[in-house]
Scaffold this active site. Structure first.
Site, mmCIF file in Angstrom:
data_model
loop_
_atom_site.group_PDB
_atom_site.id
_atom_site.type_symbol
_atom_site.label_atom_id
_atom_site.label_comp_id
_atom_site.label_asym_id
_atom_site.label_seq_id
_atom_site.Cartn_x
_atom_site.Cartn_y
_atom_site.Cartn_z
ATOM 1 N N TYR A 46 -73.326 -39.093 -17.553
ATOM 2 C CA TYR A 46 -74.125 -38.129 -17.969
ATOM 3 C C TYR A 46 -74.383 -38.424 -19.573
ATOM 4 C CZ TYR A 46 -76.533 -33.702 -18.375
ATOM 5 O OH TYR A 46 -77.442 -32.496 -18.789
ATOM 6 N N LYS A 68 -77.986 -39.286 -21.168
ATOM 7 C CA LYS A 68 -79.070 -38.467 -22.094
ATOM 8 C C LYS A 68 -78.953 -39.150 -23.485
ATOM 9 C CE LYS A 68 -79.813 -34.972 -19.084
ATOM 10 N NZ LYS A 68 -81.153 -34.962 -18.613
#
Ligand SMILES: NC(=O)c1ccc[n+]([C@@H]2O[C@H](COP(=O)([O-])OP(=O)(O)OC[C@H]3O[C@@H](n4cnc5c(N)ncnc54)[C@H](O)[C@@H]3O)[C@@H](O)[C@H]2O)c1
Length: 256
Positions: A156, A160
Site C-alpha cells: 500500500y 501511494k
C-alpha cells in the site's frame, strides 16, 4: 455556456469519495459519480442527495483499472453535464499484510487499483481539460503512507508513493494548460475502509486497523468531511498557485 463546473469523483459511493462529492455540490458544482457495480445502491443515494441540494448528479458503474470504463464515463459526463473541470481520482483499496507474506497477486491488485486506476483518471481528465482549454483541477488520493512507509502496509505504501510521484510530474506537464494536479494525504479517516468486524472488541471503528499498523491506540481518526474541505479549497479558482503538492490531513501524524 453555463458557469457551473463539473467534477468526476471515483470511489464516490462511500467514505472519502462520497464526502467529497457531497461537499463539492455545496459549492454549486455538478458531480459525476463512479464506483463498482456492487455499490450501485449507494451511488444512487449519493446522487439523490446531490440532486436534493439542487445540483445535477449522474453516476457511472465501472472499474478504475479498466481504461475504457474511465474514458467512456468521462465522455458521457461531458455530454450529459457539459464538460469536465475537476477530477478526483479517489478510488483505492488498502492492504494490511506482512511484506514477506505478500505475493504477486497482492502486488498486482493494489498497483492496478491504486496506481493504474489513478493513471487512467489523470490521463483522460487531462486530455479532456486540455481540449476544453479552460484549465482544471486534477486531484488524487495519496496517503500518509505515501510519505512514510507504514508497518504491515508495504505494498500500500509503495502504491501511494507512486501516486505522489505521478502527481508531481503531471503538475509540471500541465502547468501551461492552467491545470493544477495535487493529492490529499489523509492520516486515519473513519470510513468503511478501516472498519473491521472485531472493532467493537478493541475500542471501536478503526481500532483493528490501528493495531495492524502499530499505531498509537490513543491517536484519534477523523470523519471524511475533513478531507472533503481540503478538496473544496483545492478546486477553488484562488487555489491556482498550488500544484504538485501532496497535502497531509492527519491530525499531526507527519510533518514535512
Ligand atoms: N480512510 C483513510 O484513513 C485513508 C487514509 C489515506 C488514504 N486513503 C485513501 O482515500 C481513498 C478513499 O478511501 P476510503 O477510506 O474512502 O475507502 P472506502 O473503502 O471506504 O471507499 C473506497 C471506494 O472506492 C471504490 N473502489 C475500490 N476499488 C475500485 C475500483 N477498482 N474501481 C472503482 N471503484 C473502486 C470502493 O467500491 C469504495 O466505494 C483511497 O484511495 C484510500 O487509499 C484513505
Amino acid at each position: 455556456m453555463s458557469n457551473t463546473r463539473v467534477a468526476f469523483v471515483t470511489g464516490a459511493a462511500q467514505g472519502i469519495g462520497e464526502a467529497i462529492a457531497l461537499r463539492l455540490a455545496n459549492d454549486n458544482i455538478d458531480v459525476a459519480l463512479f464506483d463498482l457495480k456492487d455499490k450501485e445502491p449507494l451511488l444512487q443515494k449519493v446522487a439523490q442527495a446531490i440532486q436534493a441540494k439542487g445540483r445535477k448528479a449522474v453516476y457511472f458503474i465501472g472499474d478504475v483499472t479498466v481504461e475504457d470504463d474511465i474514458k467512456t464515463s468521462i465522455d458521457k459526463t461531458v455530454s450529459q453535464l457539459g464538460g469536465l473541470d475537476i477530477m478526483v481520482a479517489n478510488a483505492g483499496i488498502t492492504m494490511f499484510k506482512p511484506f514477506i507474506d505478500s505475493d504477486d497477486d497482492d502486488y498486482k491488485r493494489i498497483m492496478d487499483i491504486n496506481v493504474l486506476g489513478v493513471v487512467h483518471c489523470y490521463k483522460h481528465a487531462a486530455k479532456q481539460m486540455i481540449k476544453q482549454g479552460r484549465g482544471g483541477r486534477i486531484i488524487g488520493a495519496c496517503s500518509g503512507a505515501g510519505k512514510r512507509g507504514i508497518h504491515s502496509m508495504s505494498l500500500y505504501s509503495g502504491s501511494k508513493f507512486a501516486v505522489r510521484g505521478i502527481t508531481q510530474a503531471l503538475a509540471l506537464e500541465l502547468a501551461a494548460n492552467k491545470i493544477t494536479v495535487n493529492a490529499y494525504c489523509p492520516g486515519f479517516i473513519l470510513t468503511p475502509m478501516l472498519a473491521h468486524p472485531d472493532d467493537d472488541k478493541y475500542g471501536g471503528h478503526g481500532s483493528v486497523a490501528k493495531m495492524a499498523a502499530k499505531m498509537d491506540p490513543n491517536y484519534e481518526g477523523a470523519q471524511p468531511g475533513v478531507v472533503a474541505e481540503l478538496v473544496a479549497y483545492i478546486v477553488k479558482p484562488e487555489a491556482y498557485f498550488m500544484t504538485g503538492q501532496a497535502i497531509n490531513m492527519d491530525g499531526g501524524l507527519l510533518f514535512d
